[in-house]
Motif scaffolding. Structure first.
Motif, mmCIF file in Angstrom:
data_model
loop_
_atom_site.group_PDB
_atom_site.id
_atom_site.type_symbol
_atom_site.label_atom_id
_atom_site.label_comp_id
_atom_site.label_asym_id
_atom_site.label_seq_id
_atom_site.Cartn_x
_atom_site.Cartn_y
_atom_site.Cartn_z
ATOM 1 N N ALA A 1 -5.933 -52.446 23.531
ATOM 2 C CA ALA A 1 -6.942 -51.803 24.392
ATOM 3 C C ALA A 1 -7.171 -52.636 25.652
ATOM 4 N N TYR A 2 -7.230 -53.935 25.476
ATOM 5 C CA TYR A 2 -7.433 -54.838 26.620
ATOM 6 C C TYR A 2 -6.251 -54.734 27.590
ATOM 7 N N ARG A 3 -5.036 -54.764 27.042
ATOM 8 C CA ARG A 3 -3.838 -54.641 27.887
ATOM 9 C C ARG A 3 -3.847 -53.326 28.672
ATOM 10 N N ASN A 4 -4.259 -52.255 27.997
ATOM 11 C CA ASN A 4 -4.198 -50.926 28.615
ATOM 12 C C ASN A 4 -5.300 -50.669 29.643
ATOM 13 N N THR A 5 -6.347 -51.498 29.667
ATOM 14 C CA THR A 5 -7.492 -51.219 30.557
ATOM 15 C C THR A 5 -7.837 -52.381 31.478
ATOM 16 N N ARG A 6 -7.120 -53.476 31.366
ATOM 17 C CA ARG A 6 -7.502 -54.678 32.109
ATOM 18 C C ARG A 6 -7.552 -54.450 33.619
ATOM 19 N N HIS A 7 -6.734 -53.522 34.115
ATOM 20 C CA HIS A 7 -6.685 -53.269 35.559
ATOM 21 C C HIS A 7 -7.947 -52.569 36.069
ATOM 22 N N LEU A 8 -8.822 -52.120 35.180
ATOM 23 C CA LEU A 8 -10.021 -51.392 35.610
ATOM 24 C C LEU A 8 -11.262 -52.288 35.508
ATOM 25 N N ASP A 9 -11.944 -52.492 36.643
ATOM 26 C CA ASP A 9 -13.102 -53.395 36.663
ATOM 27 C C ASP A 9 -14.267 -52.896 35.821
ATOM 28 N N ASN A 10 -14.342 -51.582 35.615
ATOM 29 C CA ASN A 10 -15.523 -51.048 34.918
ATOM 30 C C ASN A 10 -15.265 -50.722 33.446
ATOM 31 N N VAL A 11 -14.132 -51.178 32.898
ATOM 32 C CA VAL A 11 -13.875 -51.005 31.457
ATOM 33 C C VAL A 11 -13.880 -52.374 30.785
ATOM 34 N N ARG B 1 -21.947 -42.277 34.076
ATOM 35 C CA ARG B 1 -22.624 -42.648 32.825
ATOM 36 C C ARG B 1 -22.143 -44.016 32.323
ATOM 37 N N VAL B 2 -23.018 -44.663 31.530
ATOM 38 C CA VAL B 2 -22.634 -45.880 30.808
ATOM 39 C C VAL B 2 -22.232 -45.424 29.408
ATOM 40 N N VAL B 3 -20.972 -45.689 29.051
ATOM 41 C CA VAL B 3 -20.350 -45.031 27.894
ATOM 42 C C VAL B 3 -19.866 -46.064 26.871
ATOM 43 N N LEU B 4 -20.073 -45.760 25.585
ATOM 44 C CA LEU B 4 -19.502 -46.590 24.514
ATOM 45 C C LEU B 4 -18.431 -45.796 23.775
ATOM 46 N N ASP B 5 -17.231 -46.373 23.655
ATOM 47 C CA ASP B 5 -16.128 -45.821 22.863
ATOM 48 C C ASP B 5 -16.084 -46.652 21.575
ATOM 49 N N ALA B 6 -16.637 -46.089 20.494
ATOM 50 C CA ALA B 6 -16.824 -46.864 19.259
ATOM 51 C C ALA B 6 -15.627 -46.694 18.329
ATOM 52 N N GLY B 7 -14.873 -47.773 18.140
ATOM 53 C CA GLY B 7 -13.616 -47.713 17.399
ATOM 54 C C GLY B 7 -12.536 -47.238 18.353
ATOM 55 N N CYS B 8 -12.339 -47.989 19.434
ATOM 56 C CA CYS B 8 -11.539 -47.504 20.585
ATOM 57 C C CYS B 8 -10.033 -47.569 20.343
ATOM 58 N N ARG C 1 -19.453 -44.734 34.956
ATOM 59 C CA ARG C 1 -19.789 -45.921 35.751
ATOM 60 C C ARG C 1 -19.277 -47.174 35.037
ATOM 61 N N THR C 2 -19.558 -47.247 33.726
ATOM 62 C CA THR C 2 -19.141 -48.385 32.911
ATOM 63 C C THR C 2 -18.680 -47.849 31.563
ATOM 64 N N VAL C 3 -17.589 -48.381 31.057
ATOM 65 C CA VAL C 3 -17.103 -48.009 29.729
ATOM 66 C C VAL C 3 -16.964 -49.283 28.910
ATOM 67 N N VAL C 4 -17.523 -49.263 27.693
ATOM 68 C CA VAL C 4 -17.301 -50.370 26.770
ATOM 69 C C VAL C 4 -16.555 -49.814 25.569
ATOM 70 N N LEU D 1 -9.855 -45.478 28.729
ATOM 71 C CA LEU D 1 -9.160 -45.275 30.005
ATOM 72 C C LEU D 1 -9.496 -43.898 30.582
ATOM 73 N N LEU D 2 -9.439 -42.858 29.750
ATOM 74 C CA LEU D 2 -9.749 -41.502 30.222
ATOM 75 C C LEU D 2 -11.201 -41.398 30.674
ATOM 76 N N SER D 3 -12.121 -42.059 29.954
ATOM 77 C CA SER D 3 -13.546 -42.016 30.326
ATOM 78 C C SER D 3 -13.726 -42.568 31.737
ATOM 79 N N ALA D 4 -13.009 -43.645 32.033
ATOM 80 C CA ALA D 4 -13.079 -44.220 33.389
ATOM 81 C C ALA D 4 -12.497 -43.232 34.398
ATOM 82 N N GLN D 5 -11.394 -42.580 34.024
ATOM 83 C CA GLN D 5 -10.791 -41.591 34.945
ATOM 84 C C GLN D 5 -11.724 -40.402 35.170
#
Ligand SMILES: C[S@@+](CC[C@H](N)C(=O)[O-])C[C@H]1O[C@@H](n2cnc3c(N)ncnc32)[C@H](O)[C@@H]1O
Ligand SMILES: [Zn+2]
Length: 200
Positions: free
Chosen positions: A138-148, A102-109, A124-127, A116-120
């Protein structure tokens, strides 16, 4: 920010599409640059890898809320083992399979723990979007994932059309000056037939 995010973004003012300007990159990661709206000529900066797509004016109430949470997140940015169980409790009756492809939005992340959990869970894509400086964590915690992708943006002025199969928001909407306006805004970005989950 990575280039793939561009296909999801529109100008929050006029819904025009952005032209991407890259000033500094590290491989596929655009660290400094700008998003320029062709129709209305608004320009939003990309700084430290994060597009900052904020309206010119934010009212006092919103500022105070996001400042307070931003302080908290930038000082307490570790992720905890208990996050997964807690998140699934808040998302129930949705389960990890509802995130798959799924293409997912985490609003107020916040610090991005649920992005990160949504990607796990196989999204398909998490914003993840947040109004405050929590986006740095949030950027530091997810930067290693291409689809976040992490964007600094306001729930009431979201820079998207309706690209999301699943929109969720955990612990945010009741803090807004008008929770009803926040909920309406989120619903507008769910694809027809998609799902929304809001925990308050
Ligand atoms: C209690 S925290 C929850 C964060 C995250 N959902 C979690 O559970 O870890 C609330 C978050 O909402 C963000 N926030 C407040 N008002 C917002 C708005 N108008 N648009 C986007 N984010 C907002 C705050 O900056 C803060 O990070
Ligand atoms: Zn525009």
């Amino acid at each position: 920010m990575r280039r793939e995010l561009l296909s999801l973004l529109v100008c929050p003012g006029c819904e025009g599409s952005f032209e991407l300007q890259v000033d500094r990159a590290d491989g596929a990661e655009i660290l400094e640059g700008a998003l320029a709206c062709q129709p209305c000529r608004s320009i939003f900066r990309i700084t430290r890898g994060i597009p900052r797509i904020l309206p010119d004016t934010l009212n006092q109430g919103k500022d105070a809320t996001s400042d307070a949470f931003g302080y908290e997140w930038s000082h307490y940015s570790e992720l905890a083992d208990t996050d997964k169980k807690e998140f699934l409790g808040w998302m129930s009756p949705l389960t990890p399979s509802d995130f798959e492809d799924r293409v997912v939005l985490d609003a107020g992340c916040g610090k991005g723990r649920h992005s990160l959990l949504s990607a796990q869970f196989g999204a398909r894509t998490v914003v993840g979007i947040d109004l405050s400086v929590a986006v740095e964590a949030a950027y530091r915690n997810t930067r290693h994932l291409d689809n976040v992708h992490i964007v600094q943006a306001d729930i009431l002025n979201l820079p998207f059309k309706r690209p999301f199969d699943l929109v969720y928001s955990v612990g945010v909407v009741h803090h807004l000056p008008s929770p009803a306006d926040g909920f309406s805004s989120l619903v507008k970005h769910v694809k027809p037939g998609g799902r929304i989950s809001v925990w308050v």
